[in-house]
Enzyme design. Structure first.
Site, mmCIF file in Angstrom:
data_model
loop_
_atom_site.group_PDB
_atom_site.id
_atom_site.type_symbol
_atom_site.label_atom_id
_atom_site.label_comp_id
_atom_site.label_asym_id
_atom_site.label_seq_id
_atom_site.Cartn_x
_atom_site.Cartn_y
_atom_site.Cartn_z
ATOM 1 N N HIS A 272 0.854 -1.189 0.000
ATOM 2 C CA HIS A 272 0.000 0.000 0.000
ATOM 3 C C HIS A 272 0.889 1.238 0.000
ATOM 4 O O HIS A 272 1.826 1.330 0.777
ATOM 5 C CB HIS A 272 -0.904 0.004 1.233
ATOM 6 C CG HIS A 272 -1.682 1.286 1.379
ATOM 7 N ND1 HIS A 272 -2.456 1.799 0.365
ATOM 8 C CD2 HIS A 272 -1.791 2.173 2.405
ATOM 9 C CE1 HIS A 272 -3.020 2.932 0.768
ATOM 10 N NE2 HIS A 272 -2.630 3.186 2.000
ATOM 11 N N HIS B 203 0.853 5.815 -0.980
ATOM 12 C CA HIS B 203 0.195 7.023 -1.465
ATOM 13 C C HIS B 203 1.091 7.633 -2.542
ATOM 14 O O HIS B 203 1.312 8.840 -2.560
ATOM 15 C CB HIS B 203 -0.006 8.027 -0.328
ATOM 16 C CG HIS B 203 -0.992 7.623 0.706
ATOM 17 N ND1 HIS B 203 -1.797 8.512 1.374
ATOM 18 C CD2 HIS B 203 -1.333 6.398 1.183
ATOM 19 C CE1 HIS B 203 -2.572 7.860 2.238
ATOM 20 N NE2 HIS B 203 -2.294 6.584 2.148
ATOM 21 N N ASP C 172 2.460 -4.211 -20.633
ATOM 22 C CA ASP C 172 3.474 -5.192 -20.245
ATOM 23 C C ASP C 172 3.184 -5.780 -18.860
ATOM 24 O O ASP C 172 3.648 -6.876 -18.543
ATOM 25 C CB ASP C 172 4.869 -4.541 -20.206
ATOM 26 C CG ASP C 172 5.536 -4.490 -21.585
ATOM 27 O OD1 ASP C 172 5.167 -5.282 -22.453
ATOM 28 O OD2 ASP C 172 6.435 -3.650 -21.769
ATOM 29 N N HIS D 144 -8.047 8.005 -1.839
ATOM 30 C CA HIS D 144 -7.142 7.421 -0.849
ATOM 31 C C HIS D 144 -5.753 7.146 -1.449
ATOM 32 O O HIS D 144 -4.872 8.009 -1.373
ATOM 33 C CB HIS D 144 -7.803 6.175 -0.276
ATOM 34 C CG HIS D 144 -7.009 5.506 0.788
ATOM 35 N ND1 HIS D 144 -6.192 6.201 1.631
ATOM 36 C CD2 HIS D 144 -6.898 4.200 1.146
ATOM 37 C CE1 HIS D 144 -5.608 5.357 2.465
ATOM 38 N NE2 HIS D 144 -6.009 4.147 2.197
ATOM 39 N N TYR E 153 9.730 -12.816 -23.383
ATOM 40 C CA TYR E 153 10.559 -11.740 -22.840
ATOM 41 C C TYR E 153 11.427 -12.295 -21.708
ATOM 42 O O TYR E 153 10.962 -13.118 -20.933
ATOM 43 C CB TYR E 153 9.659 -10.631 -22.309
ATOM 44 C CG TYR E 153 10.410 -9.449 -21.735
ATOM 45 C CD1 TYR E 153 10.701 -8.334 -22.518
ATOM 46 C CD2 TYR E 153 10.818 -9.449 -20.401
ATOM 47 C CE1 TYR E 153 11.381 -7.251 -21.986
ATOM 48 C CE2 TYR E 153 11.508 -8.368 -19.870
ATOM 49 C CZ TYR E 153 11.787 -7.272 -20.666
ATOM 50 O OH TYR E 153 12.465 -6.205 -20.141
#
Lengths: 236, 236, 236, 236
Positions: D96, D98, D121, D172, D230
Site C-alpha cells: 500500500h 500514497h 506489459d 485514498h 521476454y
C-alpha cells in the site's frame, strides 16, 4: 593571465549542472574584468566533467580571443554585446542556459509574469521574452544580433538590467546576468524556479493576475537599495 | 543560553533543503521555549551549508533580540505574532518556505482542497489561502501584519490552528507549524506533497470534489485525538 | 569476439539508468560493427545493476545469435531492420526506451514539434510519431514489423534518419540512433528533454507554433555539416 | 519465527523510499507464507530509516497478532481480506502506498486507462479505481471493508487479480500485489510510472483513446503465460 578569474568562471560554470540548469554542454558562464576590460568564458562544447580552469578562454570586447587553446562558447558574441552595453552599469557576469521550465516559456513566446514574492525578491516586474531575430539578422550575425536585440529591447521597454537581471529569447533559451558570474548563476536558478511556479500557478488558476504592485515593491526593496534589510550585509 | 534548543532549531532548518523545500536561503524554522517564553530562529540570508548551531538567534515575544551576533530572519515579526496568539494552544514551532507546489497555489490565490486521505491524515479540511495585505498594512509593518492576518483569518474562519497546521499567504508562500520545529517541518513537507497531488488531481478531473466528510473524519481521527490508533504511541 | 564492442555497448546501456531514461529493464542499446557486419545488444530482461559486459549478445543481420549465453533483447528484430536499412547511411548505434515524457507523446499519438533551438540543435524538424502496427503486422512478426514501419515511414515522409535521429512509436515508446551506441543514447536524452519542454510549452501557450524555419536552420547547421562552428572538432 | 520472511519483508519495505513511492511512513508491504498461512507486515508509523527486520509483525488470517512487539500497520485488516480471497490464486505479497501520481488519479476518482505498452506489459487493461466506502462501511470497520470492497469489485468487474495486480482506492491511494512482496513493490513502481505517463498523455492529447486491444494483448502475452518470450526464464 587572469588566472584567478579563470578559476572563478570555471567554478561558476560547474554550478550549472549542480543546480540542474544544463543537459550536456548546453550552457555557459562568463565574467568581466573591469580593470583589463577582458572577459573569461567557457570553451564551446566541452563536457562539464572533463573541463578544467585552464580551458577557460580570455576574450576582449571586440570579440577577439586574447588567450586560450580552445574555441570560446559559440554564444560569445552575445556576451560581448551585453558587456559593451551594460558592464559599466554593473553587469559583470553573464549566463546562458536552456534550463527546462524557463525555456518552455521562451518556446511559448511569453515573458514570466510576476506572480509572487519569490519573483519580486529578485526581479522588478516581468522577466521579458524578446522576439525572434529576423531572417536577415540570423543570417548576418546571429549571436551578435542576439546581444543587440536584448540590449535594444531593454532600452525600448525602459527596463533597467540591474533590476531585471534575466531575459528569455523566443524559441531559444535564457540569458541572465549579475555583478559577477556567481550572481548571474544565482539569477539563473531563480529564473528557473519562478518559471516553474508561474507555469503551475496558471494551471491552478487560469485567470490569475500578477501580484499587487505594492507587494512587489515591498519585496524588491526589502532586498535591494538603500533601505534593504534582508540578510546580514550593510547596504549604504 | 538555550544551547540545546539552538541545536534543535539548527537541525530542523537543515531539514528544509534535505526535503527539497527551499532554494538558497528561502526558508526559516523557529521553536518556542515555554519556560523562558523566548524563541530561537534562523539568521537572515545565511546559506544552509555554512550555517552553524551557534548562529541561531534568540528572540523574545516583543520582537527584541536577546542573544545572537546575526540579524534574525526578516520574517521574525510574523513568528512573534503567531507565538503570541497560539503558543499557549500548543504551537511551539513555525516554518516558512516558498516550497514550489504550495507556493504555486498561493500565487494562484487558492487554498488547497482536501482531495484525499493523505491530506486528511494531517489537516482537518482545506489548507486556506489568506488574502494579500493592503498597501497600508504592507507599508506600516509588513511582517508583523502578516502574522496578524494569519491569526485573524483563522479566528474569522473558525479554524483551529492545531487541526489545520499550515496556511498559504496569497502571492507569497507557506507558513506551517506544530508542537516543535520538527513537527512544523513535517507539516511543511505534507503541505508540499498534498499541493502537488491536488494540482495533478484537478488536471486529471477538472470537476473533482473534495473527499467525503466521513472519510476525512475517519483519517483525521485515526491519527489524532483520544481514539487514534495509528502508530505506536499511546494517546490519552 | 568483439570484446571491445561488448564493453562499449555495456557502458552505453549503463548510461540509460544514469540519465533517468529507464525504469527496471525497460530499455536497450546496441551497436553495429561495420567490419564484421555483426551487432552487439543487451540481453533481455536483465537488471542493469547485475549486468556485465560479457552478458552482451552478438547478433548477425539475419537475426541469428552468433555468440552469447543469454537471449538478446526481445526488440532485437527491430534493431536488425534498422541496421539493414540504415547502417550504410551511418546509423551504427540504436537505443530503445520508454522514457517518461517522450513516451507520453507516443501514447498521445503525436510527434514532437520543433518549438525551439534545443530541438533544432539535434533534430531537423519534428520528431515523428509512426502509427500503430495493424493486427496482422502485430501477429505476424511484431518486432520485425516495427523496424519495417520505422524505415518505411521515414522514406514516405522523405526524412533523412541522420538528420532526424529518433522516432516515437505510437502507444509504445522511443527509438533513437546515432553513429554509435553512445551518440544514440545522447539523442535519447535530447528526445526526452525536448519532449518535456514541448509538453510544458503547449500548456503555457496552447496556440504556440513551431520555431521559424530560419532559426531551425541556423541552429541545425551551426552544429552539423560543412559550415558547423559549434564545439572544438574540425568538420570537413 | 519466520525470520527469513521478516528479513524479506523488511527489505521490500525499504524499497518503497528507494523508489520514491513513500513520504515519511506512508506505505507498507506484507508477504504471505503459504505453509503456515501467516503473513508478515510492517509495523505502524515506524520510520524507514530506524526500522529493523525484527520489528516486522507476524499476523494470522483472522487478524490476530501472532508475534511482534509493535502494532502492525493500521492497514493490516485490508491485507487480511485480500489474502483470504486471493492468496490461493497466487497473491502472496501486498503493498500500500500514497505514491504521488497514482494517488492523484485516485483523488480524481478515475482508473488509469491503458494508453500504451508500458502499461500493457504489466496490467491487462485499465487499473480500476474503486468507489469510496459508505459512511456505514467506514464507521463499521474501515480497513477491513476496504479489503472487501477491492475483492468484491474485482469480482463484479470480472477482473483477474493476477492479470491486474493493482487498484486505486478513491480519495485514498494505491494497493498493488504480486507473487511476493518484491513483485508487489515492482507493480507499485509500474503503477506510479504509468500514472505519470497517462497524466501527461491526456494533457498532450485530450481526446486520446486507449491503445488498440491487439497491441495490449501482444505486450501482455509477450511477458505472461505459456507463450511468453521476454527475459531469460523458461516459462512452461
Amino acid at each position: 593571465m587572469l588566472e584567478e578569474l579563470k578559476k572563478k568562471v570555471y567554478e561558476a560554470n560547474i554550478l550549472l549542472p549542480k543546480y540542474g540548469l544544463v543537459t550536456f554542454t548546453w550552457g555557459n558562464v562568463s565574467e568581466f574584468d573591469p580593470e583589463t576590460r577582458l572577459f573569461v568564458i567557457k570553451p564551446s562544447g566541452v563536457d562539464y566533467d572533463v573541463m578544467k580552469p585552464e580551458d577557460m578562454v580570455v576574450m576582449d570586447l571586440d570579440g577577439n580571443k586574447v588567450e586560450g587553446d580552445l574555441n570560446p562558447s559559440s554564444d560569445t558574441p552575445t556576451h560581448v554585446e551585453i558587456y559593451k552595453a551594460w558592464a559599466d552599469k554593473g553587469v559583470k557576469g553573464i549566463v546562458h542556459t536552456h534550463s527546462s521550465y524557463a525555456t518552455s516559456w521562451a518556446q511559448a513566446g511569453r515573458g514570466i509574469p510576476c506572480y509572487g514574492t519569490t519573483h519580486a525578491d529578485y526581479f522588478y516586474g516581468e522577466i521579458p521574452c524578446v522576439r525572434c531575430l529576423t531572417k536577415e539578422e540570423i543570417e548576418d550575425a546571429y549571436e551578435e544580433n542576439t546581444g543587440h536585440l536584448i540590449v535594444g529591447e531593454f532600452e525600448r521597454m525602459g527596463k533597467d538590467p540591474i533590476a531585471v537581471p534575466a531575459v528569455l529569447c523566443r524559441n531559444h533559451g535564457v540569458f541572465s546576468w549579475g555583478k559577477d558570474g556567481n550572481e548571474a548563476v544565482h539569477n539563473s536558478v531563480v529564473t528557473e524556479e519562478v518559471a516553474k511556479m508561474a507555469y503551475r500557478c496558471e494551471t491552478i488558476n487560469p485567470r490569475v493576475q500578477p501580484a499587487p504592485q505594492e507587494l512587489q515593491d515591498k519585496h524588491y526593496y526589502r532586498k535591494h537599495g538603500a533601505n534593504a534589510y534582508y540578510g546580514q550585509a550593510k547596504k549604504s
